[in-house]
Design a protein around this motif. Structure first.
Motif, PDB file in Angstrom:
ATOM      1  N   UNK A 151     -14.067 -79.350  63.398  1.00 40.38           N
ATOM      2  CA  UNK A 151     -14.856 -80.539  63.050  1.00 40.38           C
ATOM      3  C   UNK A 151     -13.954 -81.762  62.908  1.00 40.38           C
ATOM      4  N   UNK A 190     -13.622 -88.250  68.717  1.00 40.94           N
ATOM      5  CA  UNK A 190     -14.738 -89.186  68.813  1.00 40.94           C
ATOM      6  C   UNK A 190     -14.350 -90.567  68.314  1.00 40.94           C
ATOM      7  N   UNK A 228     -22.718 -98.986  70.403  1.00 40.82           N
ATOM      8  CA  UNK A 228     -22.291 -97.715  69.804  1.00 40.82           C
ATOM      9  C   UNK A 228     -23.408 -96.929  69.142  1.00 40.82           C
ATOM     10  N   UNK A 275     -23.549 -93.500  70.224  1.00 41.26           N
ATOM     11  CA  UNK A 275     -22.701 -92.476  69.589  1.00 41.26           C
ATOM     12  C   UNK A 275     -23.318 -92.063  68.246  1.00 41.26           C
ATOM     13  N   UNK A 289     -24.934 -88.233  67.185  1.00 39.20           N
ATOM     14  CA  UNK A 289     -24.181 -87.586  66.102  1.00 39.20           C
ATOM     15  C   UNK A 289     -25.146 -87.162  64.989  1.00 39.20           C
ATOM     16  N   UNK A 321     -19.595 -90.842  75.730  1.00 40.53           N
ATOM     17  CA  UNK A 321     -19.637 -91.292  74.332  1.00 40.53           C
ATOM     18  C   UNK A 321     -20.677 -90.493  73.558  1.00 40.53           C
ATOM     19  N   UNK A 357     -19.771 -86.566  73.278  1.00 41.12           N
ATOM     20  CA  UNK A 357     -18.711 -86.323  72.292  1.00 41.12           C
ATOM     21  C   UNK A 357     -19.225 -86.490  70.872  1.00 41.12           C
ATOM     22  N   UNK A 358     -20.017 -87.529  70.665  1.00 38.55           N
ATOM     23  CA  UNK A 358     -20.527 -87.790  69.325  1.00 38.55           C
ATOM     24  C   UNK A 358     -21.448 -86.651  68.886  1.00 38.55           C
ATOM     25  N   UNK A 375     -21.415 -83.547  69.973  1.00 39.74           N
ATOM     26  CA  UNK A 375     -20.581 -82.361  69.767  1.00 39.74           C
ATOM     27  C   UNK A 375     -19.918 -82.433  68.390  1.00 39.74           C
ATOM     28  N   UNK A 376     -19.459 -83.622  68.050  1.00 41.43           N
ATOM     29  CA  UNK A 376     -18.863 -83.805  66.729  1.00 41.43           C
ATOM     30  C   UNK A 376     -19.885 -83.490  65.648  1.00 41.43           C
ATOM     31  N   UNK A 433     -20.269 -79.698  65.326  1.00 38.96           N
ATOM     32  CA  UNK A 433     -19.194 -79.009  64.613  1.00 38.96           C
ATOM     33  C   UNK A 433     -19.154 -79.385  63.133  1.00 38.96           C
ATOM     34  N   UNK A 434     -19.513 -80.584  62.834  1.00 38.07           N
ATOM     35  CA  UNK A 434     -19.563 -80.996  61.428  1.00 38.07           C
ATOM     36  C   UNK A 434     -20.634 -80.171  60.705  1.00 38.07           C
TER      37      UNK A 434
END
Lengths: 808, 119
Positions: A6, A13, B20, B23, B27, B94, B97-98, B100-101, B104-105
């Motif tokens: 993470x 990112x 943005x 993103x 997220x 963008x 990736x956001x 995916x972040x 995982x978070x």
């Protein structure tokens, strides 16, 4: 492990966000720049403009109609003057905001704020030459005149009304590329823009070079090679014109000394090509019986163009012409009764003074037999990325000290600097002149308008409906002794200061001369009998000679015949020199087939720099090489910077002084003759053309060799014009060079119903994403003109493609 | 599901917000509903890729490509079509990736709270 993943992704990112949201090197912030919602996509415009719009603009006093014609020229109908200038500011900003921002930043020495450290030296130079001080003085002058004050305030309010309406997605594309925001327009910016014109047209100086030559060779060589009047000349005020005024007493020439000059920064050099043509023909020589006036100012050609076409109609005026984005009024144009145009005079209004400081602290300087206080001005230059640079500029009563010599530690002599005395630092109000010209009805109005004008000095050509024509090399000229300021002056002697001014009414002028026309092409303003000293050197005479020769021969002149004259590619220089240069070549030494063929082509040439002429390519380079081989050994690498003698003097040597001692190349043991130099330079010309353009053939044509291209103001790749295949040269009336030339061509036929034609290489819009970005280039490149739409009332006709109504 | 949500929300929001948002929204949505890493990335990437591709294509055709070719030359990409593709990839990347972040978070947070429960 999961936490590690993470965190890793958060970092990645974050990094991607940072890169896409900020500028990296020359790359714009890729996220915002490529988003179709906010990025460059939003700057792409449709070909079809909306037919009718209605907007409300706070700040207007009354209703305004803007009629856009097919070239996107706005015709502004306002019920009062304030609204007209407000709207001029508004529409100009709408089309040219980035250009206005960038040019005034350039003038103010604020480019580093946008592009970072690489512009630092440029910014320092701009500030050290006192551009800001000059603009402040200029603004004082404007504000002191109620009319100019109203005009400049209205214009500024209009620009700001446009800026206030912008969201980030609407910013001109260059702001997005360079990643910065438009800022509020100020009154000072209008003044800065006008100062920038003075800097371009009257900010060059050869005094340093001349001083070095004087020190190296002594006065007799200077008198011989850098003469105060050309051997061939055709002055603006026809030679032999009698002066009808009693001149003021010219101050006596003091005996002065010259201190040592060394410096690494070079002042702006004078560049040939920043010139122009204008003329007016009297009714007795035209087909209509009324005067016709023509003007084409030559400047660096850029996209967006330096000019913006506009028509302003109020109860007090109806004027059409080109304006400078960032300054109100029409600068070159016409109204129902008169037309006027300008070319540069190049009077000497910039001098350098040697300063003797008391000590290294540089707090006092010697002048008028006493020590005087140096004043300091702190300039803070912001650099992109947050750093600032503080630069202290020293001022004497002459002006700023632009160059401060590096003190050599092993010497304890008095440090020496040079102060700049420049007309651009004086209070002035040029806007008053254009305010009056825009409304002028007759010759008297023209003379009245010119009185107020300071700098850059211009040859104002004029024609009116009463069948008058006139020309006035006009500006505020310092009253000088002969050659004052040809060299660096001793700044401690008050006799070297400017002693006053030539009275405006005694500026050279001519009205309705016998020959039936007036003209100028930056040559000497007068013959040597004019009682005042303006400068020792002006632009070479060839363009003027050609214009005057043609105008003398022409009768029943029409708009079209003058358009042809504007596009005339004949070279008087080639006419003067070609046969002599060819006769000097030792043909026995021409061995290669290119050399023999090149010689043959040169022999048959008619001296026209037409696009398809191979001979023009050869002659142009050959003359430069020959000129170089005569002078380079004498005037380069002599330990200080120098310049070559003028084209006029070189021509004289090639034609009449072939045995001159300057011909021999000092760096070789043998003694060269002019024939040797002509032969060697001819062979090397053919050689370099072969290397650059391949074997002798189509690629040798002048249009390809010259390779004219109109570059974007910030030279952004993709935003430049296509390569143009065109004729003309520095020395032709059509003074079209690689990147400078006729920035606006205009021909105005006066009469009951004025008819006018004009074009500039570009388009009204500064947006590369607009159909009006470069739509006039082909017309211009083909040597054609557009008929200018001169409206008398706001009723749309077929040439009007959209109407915008502005309300309070 | 994620694909549709991102597509609809971002398409509308971008008219009023900075770029943005492409993103931020993926997220947050991924924090809320995402199941597999690969799929989360692909759905978010696909949504914004499609959104930017369609809109830039639309502008390109409406304006007859007047600016596309000039900017393509400026950015030293080969052609207008390549520039449109690059545009869509930048947007997609963008967003992907956001998202995916976000995924995982969410995983890290959930496993943390699971560990906490076991303890």
């Amino acid at each position: 492990m999961k936490i590690f993943k993470a965190i890793t992704l958060l970092v990645v990112s974050g990094a991607v966000f940072f890169v896409f949201n900020n500028k990296t090197g020359p790359l714009p912030p890729l996220g915002s720049f490529s988003s179709p919602y906010t990025g460059f996509w939003q700057n792409a415009e449709n070909r079809q403009i909306e037919k009718d719009l209605s907007l409300s603009l706070p700040g207007l006093k009354d209703e305004v109609s803007i009629l856009y014609d097919e070239n996107r020229v706005p015709h502004i109908f306002a019920k009062n003057d304030y609204d007209a200038y407000f709207t001029q500011g508004y529409v100009t900003a709408k089309d040219r905001l980035w250009q206005m921002d960038f040019q005034t930043r350039f003038a103010a020495g604020r480019i580093s704020e946008v592009v970072g450290e690489r512009a630092l030296e440029l910014d320092r130079y701009k500030r050290r030459t006192g551009m800001l001080l000059g603009a402040e003085q200029s603004l004082k002058g404007m504000m002191a005149n109620p009319k100019s004050k109203m005009v400049v305030e209205a214009y500024t309010a209009g620009i700001n009304a446009y800026i206030a309406s912008l969201k980030p997605k609407d910013f001109p594309i260059e702001f997005k590329i360079l990643d910065y925001k438009p800022e509020q327009w100020t009154l000072l910016k209008c003044a800065l823009l006008l100062k920038q014109m003075t800097s371009t047209l009257a900010g060059g100086s050869d005094d340093f070079y001349m001083t070095n030559i004087l020190k190296t060779y002594g006065p007799s060589v200077v008198k011989d090679l850098f003469r105060d009047y050309p051997f061939r000349e055709d002055p603006i005020i026809p030679a032999g014109t009698k002066w009808t005024f009693t001149p003021l007493k010219v101050p006596p020439t003091p005996s002065s000394f010259i201190a040592m000059m060394t410096d690494s920064i070079r002042p702006q050099e004078k560049i040939e090509g920043i010139g122009s043509n204008n003329w007016a023909v009297a009714g007795n020589k035209t087909a209509t019986g009324m005067p016709i006036l023509a003007n084409d100012p030559h400047l660096d050609l850029t996209l967006p163009s330096i000019w913006y076409q506009i028509q302003l109609i109020t109860p007090t005026m109806n004027v059409y012409g080109v304006s400078l984005p960032g300054a109100p009024h029409v600068i070159i144009g016409f109204n129902k009764n008169v037309s006027w145009g300008v070319t540069n005079v190049d009077a000497d209004v910039l001098d350098w003074y040697q300063i003797k400081f008391k000590d290294n602290k540089k707090e006092e300087y010697w002048w008028n037999n006493k020590w005087n206080k140096v004043t300091k001005r702190i300039e803070t230059i912001s650099i992109r990325g947050g750093k600032t640079l503080v630069d202290t500029i020293l001022f004497t009563h002459h002006g700023p000290i632009v160059y401060i010599d590096e003190q050599k530690p092993f010497k304890d002599n008095v440090p020496v600097g040079t102060a700049m005395r420049w007309i651009a630092h004086d209070q002035s109000d040029e806007l008053a002149t254009f305010y009056k010209l825009n409304r002028a009805k007759n010759y008297e109005d023209y003379r009245e308008a010119l009185k107020a004008y300071t700098a850059p000095a211009q040859n104002f050509v004029f024609a009116d409906n009463h069948n008058n024509i006139a020309i006035t090399p006009n500006g505020k000229y310092p009253l000088k002794w002969k050659e004052q300021g040809k060299f660096v002056l001793d700044g401690s002697d008050p006799n070297n200061d400017w002693q006053g001014w030539i009275p405006a009414e005694q500026n050279p002028t001519i009205k309705n001369p016998e020959r039936g026309f007036v003209s100028s092409a930056n040559q000497s303003s007068t013959d040597p009998t004019y009682p005042y000293y303006l400068n020792w050197e002006f632009a070479p005479y060839e363009r003027a000679a050609r214009i005057n020769r043609r105008l003398t021969q022409m009768n029943h002149i029409t708009v079209d015949s003058l358009r042809n004259l504007q596009n005339d590619n004949f070279s008087v220089q080639a006419e003067n020199l070609r046969t002599t240069m060819l006769s000097l070549v030792d043909q026995g030494q021409l061995k290669k087939k290119e050399e023999i063929e090149g010689f043959r082509i040169m022999n048959q040439w008619n001296n026209f720099y037409n696009a398809k002429e191979i001979a023009a390519s050869i002659f142009d380079l050959w003359y430069n090489q020959l000129n170089n081989s005569i002078w380079a050994d004498d005037f380069t690498d002599k330990g200080s910077i120098m310049r070559f003698p003028s084209r006029d003097r070189t021509t004289q040597i090639i034609l009449f002084e072939q045995n001159s001692k300057w011909v021999d190349n000092l760096s070789t043991p043998q003694k060269e003759t002019l024939a040797d130099l002509a032969t060697i330079s001819f062979i090397s010309t053919i050689d370099s053309l072969t290397k650059k353009q391949g074997p002798l053939g189509e690629k040798w044509q002048w249009g390809y060799v010259k390779d004219t291209q109109i570059a974007h103001l910030a030279k952004i790749p993709g935003f430049n014009s296509k390569h143009l295949f065109s004729g003309g040269s520095k020395g032709s009336v059509n003074a079209l060079n690689h990147n400078n030339g006729p920035s606006w061509r205009m021909v105005v036929q006066l009469g009951q119903k004025v008819k006018a034609f004009g074009v500039y290489p570009g388009g009204q819009s500064g947006n590369p994403g607009s159909w009006y970005y470069d739509n006039m280039i082909d017309t211009w490149s083909d040597g054609k003109l557009n008929e200018l739409v001169y409206l008398l009332n706001p009723t749309p006709d077929k040439r009007i493609i959209s109407t915008v109504k502005l309300k309070k | 599901m994620l694909f549709i949500l991102i597509l609809i929300i971002c398409t509308i929001l971008q008219f009023f917000t900075p770029w943005w948002v492409v993103m931020l929204v993926p997220f947050l949505l991924a924090l809320w509903k995402s199941e597999k890493a690969g799929r989360t990335f692909l759905e978010a990437f696909g949504a914004i890729f499609l959104c930017w591709l369609v809109y830039s294509f639309f502008i390109h055709f409406k304006t007859a490509g007047i600016l596309t070719s000039k900017v393509a030359e400026m950015l030293m990409v080969k052609s207008s079509m390549v520039l449109i593709a690059v545009t869509a990839i930048i947007g997609g990347l963008s967003a992907g990736l956001a998202a995916l972040t976000g995924y995982f978070c969410k995983k890290a947070f959930l496993s943390n709270s699971a560990e906490a429960k076991q303890a």
